[in-house]
Design an enzyme around this catalytic site. Sequence first.
Site, PDB file in Angstrom:
ATOM      1  N   GLU A   1     -25.993  10.906  14.688  1.00 28.38           N
ATOM      2  CA  GLU A   1     -25.129  11.694  15.576  1.00 28.38           C
ATOM      3  C   GLU A   1     -23.633  11.455  15.314  1.00 28.38           C
ATOM      4  O   GLU A   1     -22.827  12.384  15.345  1.00 28.38           O
ATOM      5  CB  GLU A   1     -25.480  11.360  17.033  1.00 28.38           C
ATOM      6  CG  GLU A   1     -24.682  12.123  18.086  1.00 28.38           C
ATOM      7  CD  GLU A   1     -25.013  13.609  18.158  1.00 28.38           C
ATOM      8  OE1 GLU A   1     -25.976  14.054  17.502  1.00 28.38           O
ATOM      9  OE2 GLU A   1     -24.292  14.333  18.884  1.00 28.38           O
TER      10      GLU A   1
ATOM     11  N   CYS B   1       0.825  -1.222   0.000  1.00 34.07           N
ATOM     12  CA  CYS B   1       0.000   0.000   0.000  1.00 34.07           C
ATOM     13  C   CYS B   1       0.853   1.264   0.000  1.00 34.07           C
ATOM     14  O   CYS B   1       0.291   2.373  -0.018  1.00 34.07           O
ATOM     15  CB  CYS B   1      -0.918   0.015   1.223  1.00 34.07           C
ATOM     16  SG  CYS B   1      -2.026  -1.388   1.303  1.00 34.07           S
TER      17      CYS B   1
ATOM     18  N   HIS C   1      -5.463   1.699   6.882  1.00 33.69           N
ATOM     19  CA  HIS C   1      -6.106   0.845   5.879  1.00 33.69           C
ATOM     20  C   HIS C   1      -6.614  -0.394   6.599  1.00 33.69           C
ATOM     21  O   HIS C   1      -5.836  -1.077   7.268  1.00 33.69           O
ATOM     22  CB  HIS C   1      -5.090   0.457   4.798  1.00 33.69           C
ATOM     23  CG  HIS C   1      -5.572  -0.619   3.872  1.00 33.69           C
ATOM     24  ND1 HIS C   1      -6.837  -0.615   3.313  1.00 33.69           N
ATOM     25  CD2 HIS C   1      -4.977  -1.747   3.397  1.00 33.69           C
ATOM     26  CE1 HIS C   1      -6.982  -1.686   2.542  1.00 33.69           C
ATOM     27  NE2 HIS C   1      -5.873  -2.394   2.594  1.00 33.69           N
TER      28      HIS C   1
ATOM     29  N   HIS D   1     -12.744  -5.185  -0.766  1.00 36.50           N
ATOM     30  CA  HIS D   1     -11.377  -5.135  -0.218  1.00 36.50           C
ATOM     31  C   HIS D   1     -11.370  -4.493   1.180  1.00 36.50           C
ATOM     32  O   HIS D   1     -11.059  -5.162   2.161  1.00 36.50           O
ATOM     33  CB  HIS D   1     -10.487  -4.376  -1.216  1.00 36.50           C
ATOM     34  CG  HIS D   1      -9.055  -4.250  -0.803  1.00 36.50           C
ATOM     35  ND1 HIS D   1      -8.041  -4.015  -1.701  1.00 36.50           N
ATOM     36  CD2 HIS D   1      -8.446  -4.301   0.416  1.00 36.50           C
ATOM     37  CE1 HIS D   1      -6.883  -3.953  -1.071  1.00 36.50           C
ATOM     38  NE2 HIS D   1      -7.110  -4.117   0.218  1.00 36.50           N
TER      39      HIS D   1
END
Length: 245
Positions: free
Chosen positions: A130, A89, A107, A192
């Site tokens: 809320e 990533c 992530h 994912h």
Amino acid sequence: MSLDDVLIRSDDPHHPANLICTLCKQFFHNNWCTGTGGGISIKDSETNRYYLAPSGVQKEQMTPDDLFVMDAQTLEYLRAPELYRPSACTPLFLACYQKKDAGAIIHTHSQNAVMCSLIFGDEFRIANIEQIKALPSGEVDPVTGKPIALSFFDTLKIPIIENMAHEDELIDDLHKTFAEYPDTCAVIVRRHGIFVWGPTIDKVKIFNEAIDYLMELAIKMYKMGIPPDCGIGEEKKHLVRGTDA
Ligand SMILES: CSCCC(=O)C(=O)COP(=O)(O)O
Ligand SMILES: [Zn+2]
């Protein structure tokens, strides 16, 4: 003093090297980062360094010794453990740092994110709850200069992009969402998980928890026939009575 002493050793639990490991353990127990999935990257603003996890490891078992450290200016690794590659990533984290001025990115492979991506189209929306107030509107108070949160009466909108075979192939769609949703602090990746970013890791943790709560609620509302973005008072006309959903 060794380079590791400078980069990853600290008694401070808030040091990025310690915090990434602590939070990944917590996230493992939330079912957000299991089976090596998910991860966290934190920028140390004082030293201008990015802290990144290694790829393919059990994230809850990481120690500071496992972490990569990158110079935010040169993008060169100051520390790269021989045994590992950096998180797949990393290009997405760098995009968030560079284009969104992020201080941290979370992530997760949250099942709530995955379910929402299966239920909804190219956008997740939820209104008049809320918990929305924990999330940024993207606007800044002109007087205080502080970010303004969403109001109870607002609709939270999070883009959903399609998953790809490899993480780095998500980069074009991530950049597209930056352009199309300049105020979003998150992107859901279909089938994912989710990427959430913000100015500090403390804020991103709050954003991620609030969004996960809202995604879980949205799934429950959907199962009851209530559109999560319906207006106040409109839920009654959608409610499927007698459902055991
Ligand atoms: C089963 S995890 C597949 C890769 C992924 O989606 C992920 O979040 C973890 O990637 P990393 O390279 O950081 O291990
Ligand atoms: Zn992932």
